[in-house]
Design a protein around this motif. Structure first.
Motif, PDB file in Angstrom:
ATOM      1  N   SER A  56      33.250 136.749  55.256  1.00 27.28           N
ATOM      2  CA  SER A  56      33.934 137.563  54.244  1.00 27.28           C
ATOM      3  C   SER A  56      35.389 137.736  54.644  1.00 27.28           C
ATOM      4  CB  SER A  56      33.304 138.955  54.141  1.00 27.28           C
ATOM      5  OG  SER A  56      32.025 138.893  53.593  1.00 27.28           O
ATOM      6  N   THR A 113      28.747 144.538  56.892  1.00 22.71           N
ATOM      7  CA  THR A 113      30.055 144.274  56.288  1.00 22.71           C
ATOM      8  C   THR A 113      31.059 143.829  57.344  1.00 22.71           C
ATOM      9  OG1 THR A 113      29.652 145.913  54.557  1.00 22.71           O
ATOM     10  CG2 THR A 113      31.953 145.319  54.978  1.00 22.71           C
ATOM     11  N   ARG A 118      30.217 140.370  58.835  1.00 18.34           N
ATOM     12  CA  ARG A 118      30.596 139.268  57.947  1.00 18.34           C
ATOM     13  C   ARG A 118      32.086 138.945  58.061  1.00 18.34           C
ATOM     14  NH1 ARG A 118      27.567 137.286  54.034  1.00 18.34           N
ATOM     15  NH2 ARG A 118      29.289 137.217  52.551  1.00 18.34           N
ATOM     16  N   VAL A 135      32.181 151.847  58.112  1.00 17.26           N
ATOM     17  CA  VAL A 135      31.709 150.785  57.220  1.00 17.26           C
ATOM     18  C   VAL A 135      30.328 150.338  57.704  1.00 17.26           C
ATOM     19  CG1 VAL A 135      34.019 149.945  56.627  1.00 17.26           C
ATOM     20  CG2 VAL A 135      32.819 148.925  58.559  1.00 17.26           C
ATOM     21  N   ASN A 136      29.643 149.633  56.862  1.00 23.83           N
ATOM     22  CA  ASN A 136      28.335 149.092  57.209  1.00 23.83           C
ATOM     23  C   ASN A 136      28.507 148.018  58.281  1.00 23.83           C
ATOM     24  OD1 ASN A 136      26.098 147.032  56.804  1.00 23.83           O
ATOM     25  ND2 ASN A 136      25.375 148.708  55.494  1.00 23.83           N
ATOM     26  N   SER A 144      39.438 142.972  52.861  1.00 23.89           N
ATOM     27  CA  SER A 144      39.893 143.621  51.631  1.00 23.89           C
ATOM     28  C   SER A 144      41.073 144.540  51.943  1.00 23.89           C
ATOM     29  CB  SER A 144      38.747 144.451  51.035  1.00 23.89           C
ATOM     30  OG  SER A 144      38.434 145.530  51.908  1.00 23.89           O
TER      31      SER A 144
END
Length: 91
Positions: free
Chosen positions: A45, A36, A39, A32-33, A48
């Protein structure tokens, strides 16, 4: 499911799971970034469903663990919001 009083953001728990692994290193392994993952770790964030599966694979846990933490966190914060009175729907 019993609700936890003021549950931590799952990112706080993730930070503990990471230990000495940097966010950059973990992001590479999770594919993943870095932003991302950062966060999520900082609580900006949520986790998910896709991230729950990635974390489960990476740490040998279940995706339900991560998704459940996110759900408890979200429900706790939603319970603090003022909302209009809702009438029951006839069944």
């Amino acid at each position: 499911m019993t609700r936890m009083h003021n549950p931590p953001h799952p990112g706080e728990v993730l930070r503990e799971y990471l230990g000495t692994i940097t966010v950059t290193e973990a992001a590479v392994k999770l594919r993943v970034n870095r932003v991302t993952l950062s966060r999520v770790v900082t609580g900006s964030s949520g986790i998910s469903a896709d991230m729950a599966y990635r974390l489960a694979d990476a740490f040998g846990t279940s995706p339900e663990l991560w998704a459940g933490m996110q759900l408890q966190y979200d429900l706790h914060h939603a319970s603090k919001l003022k909302r209009p009175k809702i009438e029951r729907l006839a069944a």
